[in-house]
Design a protein around this motif. Sequence first.
Motif, PDB file in Angstrom:
ATOM      1  N   ALA A  69       0.833  -1.207   0.000  1.00 26.29           N
ATOM      2  CA  ALA A  69       0.000   0.000   0.000  1.00 26.29           C
ATOM      3  C   ALA A  69       0.868   1.258   0.000  1.00 26.29           C
ATOM      4  O   ALA A  69       0.584   2.224  -0.728  1.00 26.29           O
ATOM      5  CB  ALA A  69      -0.928   0.002   1.212  1.00 26.29           C
ATOM      6  N   ARG A  70       1.933   1.234   0.784  1.00 24.80           N
ATOM      7  CA  ARG A  70       2.829   2.386   0.850  1.00 24.80           C
ATOM      8  C   ARG A  70       3.522   2.608  -0.494  1.00 24.80           C
ATOM      9  O   ARG A  70       3.597   3.736  -0.994  1.00 24.80           O
ATOM     10  CB  ARG A  70       3.862   2.178   1.955  1.00 24.80           C
ATOM     11  N   LEU A  71       3.980   1.525  -1.121  1.00 22.63           N
ATOM     12  CA  LEU A  71       4.647   1.662  -2.414  1.00 22.63           C
ATOM     13  C   LEU A  71       3.668   2.083  -3.509  1.00 22.63           C
ATOM     14  O   LEU A  71       4.034   2.853  -4.405  1.00 22.63           O
ATOM     15  CB  LEU A  71       5.343   0.352  -2.786  1.00 22.63           C
ATOM     16  N   LEU A  78       4.165   9.721  -7.498  1.00 21.09           N
ATOM     17  CA  LEU A  78       5.162   9.982  -8.538  1.00 21.09           C
ATOM     18  C   LEU A  78       4.499  10.090  -9.907  1.00 21.09           C
ATOM     19  O   LEU A  78       4.854  10.957 -10.710  1.00 21.09           O
ATOM     20  CB  LEU A  78       6.212   8.870  -8.560  1.00 21.09           C
ATOM     21  N   ARG A  79       3.536   9.239 -10.174  1.00 21.69           N
ATOM     22  CA  ARG A  79       2.833   9.276 -11.454  1.00 21.69           C
ATOM     23  C   ARG A  79       2.101  10.609 -11.599  1.00 21.69           C
ATOM     24  O   ARG A  79       2.141  11.230 -12.653  1.00 21.69           O
ATOM     25  CB  ARG A  79       1.859   8.105 -11.546  1.00 21.69           C
ATOM     26  N   ASN A  80       1.434  11.032 -10.536  1.00 22.99           N
ATOM     27  CA  ASN A  80       0.726  12.313 -10.581  1.00 22.99           C
ATOM     28  C   ASN A  80       1.691  13.462 -10.782  1.00 22.99           C
ATOM     29  O   ASN A  80       1.401  14.409 -11.506  1.00 22.99           O
ATOM     30  CB  ASN A  80      -0.098  12.521  -9.310  1.00 22.99           C
ATOM     31  N   THR A  81       2.839  13.389 -10.153  1.00 21.53           N
ATOM     32  CA  THR A  81       3.830  14.448 -10.291  1.00 21.53           C
ATOM     33  C   THR A  81       4.412  14.456 -11.697  1.00 21.53           C
ATOM     34  O   THR A  81       4.601  15.519 -12.293  1.00 21.53           O
ATOM     35  CB  THR A  81       4.949  14.277  -9.262  1.00 21.53           C
ATOM     36  N   ASP A  98       2.235  13.648   1.316  1.00 23.35           N
ATOM     37  CA  ASP A  98       3.619  13.294   1.599  1.00 23.35           C
ATOM     38  C   ASP A  98       3.717  11.814   1.927  1.00 23.35           C
ATOM     39  O   ASP A  98       3.938  11.440   3.065  1.00 23.35           O
ATOM     40  CB  ASP A  98       4.150  14.149   2.749  1.00 23.35           C
ATOM     41  N   THR A  99       3.587  10.961   0.925  1.00 18.82           N
ATOM     42  CA  THR A  99       3.671   9.518   1.159  1.00 18.82           C
ATOM     43  C   THR A  99       5.078   9.005   0.966  1.00 18.82           C
ATOM     44  O   THR A  99       5.363   7.869   1.297  1.00 18.82           O
ATOM     45  CB  THR A  99       2.735   8.779   0.189  1.00 18.82           C
ATOM     46  N   LEU A 100       5.959   9.793   0.436  1.00 17.45           N
ATOM     47  CA  LEU A 100       7.289   9.302   0.142  1.00 17.45           C
ATOM     48  C   LEU A 100       8.102   9.024   1.377  1.00 17.45           C
ATOM     49  O   LEU A 100       8.938   8.135   1.381  1.00 17.45           O
ATOM     50  CB  LEU A 100       8.038  10.298  -0.751  1.00 17.45           C
ATOM     51  N   GLY A 101       7.894   9.729   2.451  1.00 18.06           N
ATOM     52  CA  GLY A 101       8.714   9.538   3.626  1.00 18.06           C
ATOM     53  C   GLY A 101       8.018   8.821   4.746  1.00 18.06           C
ATOM     54  O   GLY A 101       8.587   8.651   5.811  1.00 18.06           O
ATOM     55  N   LEU A 126      12.295  12.206  -8.431  1.00 19.04           N
ATOM     56  CA  LEU A 126      11.570  12.576  -9.644  1.00 19.04           C
ATOM     57  C   LEU A 126      12.527  12.992 -10.751  1.00 19.04           C
ATOM     58  O   LEU A 126      12.338  12.630 -11.923  1.00 19.04           O
ATOM     59  CB  LEU A 126      10.579  13.698  -9.358  1.00 19.04           C
ATOM     60  N   ASP A 127      13.551  13.752 -10.402  1.00 18.12           N
ATOM     61  CA  ASP A 127      14.543  14.142 -11.404  1.00 18.12           C
ATOM     62  C   ASP A 127      15.237  12.913 -11.974  1.00 18.12           C
ATOM     63  O   ASP A 127      15.461  12.819 -13.188  1.00 18.12           O
ATOM     64  CB  ASP A 127      15.571  15.095 -10.803  1.00 18.12           C
ATOM     65  N   ASP A 128      15.566  11.953 -11.114  1.00 16.15           N
ATOM     66  CA  ASP A 128      16.196  10.715 -11.579  1.00 16.15           C
ATOM     67  C   ASP A 128      15.256   9.941 -12.500  1.00 16.15           C
ATOM     68  O   ASP A 128      15.673   9.429 -13.544  1.00 16.15           O
ATOM     69  CB  ASP A 128      16.601   9.831 -10.399  1.00 16.15           C
ATOM     70  N   LEU A 129      13.984   9.868 -12.112  1.00 16.35           N
ATOM     71  CA  LEU A 129      13.012   9.158 -12.946  1.00 16.35           C
ATOM     72  C   LEU A 129      12.821   9.858 -14.289  1.00 16.35           C
ATOM     73  O   LEU A 129      12.725   9.205 -15.330  1.00 16.35           O
ATOM     74  CB  LEU A 129      11.674   9.040 -12.224  1.00 16.35           C
ATOM     75  N   ARG A 130      12.755  11.180 -14.263  1.00 14.76           N
ATOM     76  CA  ARG A 130      12.609  11.918 -15.519  1.00 14.76           C
ATOM     77  C   ARG A 130      13.822  11.703 -16.423  1.00 14.76           C
ATOM     78  O   ARG A 130      13.677  11.513 -17.632  1.00 14.76           O
ATOM     79  CB  ARG A 130      12.420  13.404 -15.230  1.00 14.76           C
ATOM     80  N   ALA A 131      15.013  11.723 -15.827  1.00 12.58           N
ATOM     81  CA  ALA A 131      16.228  11.488 -16.618  1.00 12.58           C
ATOM     82  C   ALA A 131      16.215  10.084 -17.199  1.00 12.58           C
ATOM     83  O   ALA A 131      16.595   9.880 -18.361  1.00 12.58           O
ATOM     84  CB  ALA A 131      17.463  11.699 -15.747  1.00 12.58           C
TER      85      ALA A 131
END
Length: 175
Positions: A69-71, A78-81, A98-101, A126-131
């Motif tokens: 559930a957390r993941l 992340l998808r929404n962002t 803020d579910t990431l932390g 997010l920057d890593d995923l975008r890259a």
Amino acid sequence: MPMTDDEFDRIKEAEKQRLRAKRTLRRLQTALREQREAGRGTVARMTDRVQTLFNDHRSALDALQWDTARLEARLDALRNTLTGASAAPTATGARSADTLGSDGPGDDDGSDDETTLRRYRAEQLLDDLRAQLDADAPPSDAPDSADDASASTSPDDAAPDDDLPEKTIGRMPRS
């Protein structure tokens, strides 16, 4: 009438056999009772072990469900962002967005430094995923070059539509 010696010996021998049979019966009853108690103990130990295994399984399953559930919440965030569907969280929705932390149910840190650190980490992720998505995406500036390449090749050299190799184990070559 007095008893003869033969009658006395016969009665004495019958009594001895009866006592032997009684002694054997008592030994069998004792052994059976011990086996029954041992069986009950074994069943009780097995029941306890099964219950322990069931409890361990249930707790592992609960932990797995919580992690899933957390993941999933992280993935949705992340998808929404990435799609731009989520706006900046409002003051009331800042904690839920803020579910990431979040480490578990009931996290109540309230610390601005931790929130800032979590947001920084989220932005880095997010920057890593975008890259990574940009690196995996085909180049969009040369769509005509793919058409030119396919036009210059002969029909025999062209790859099949489903991109399977020409011959694999158990398949006949295409003709």
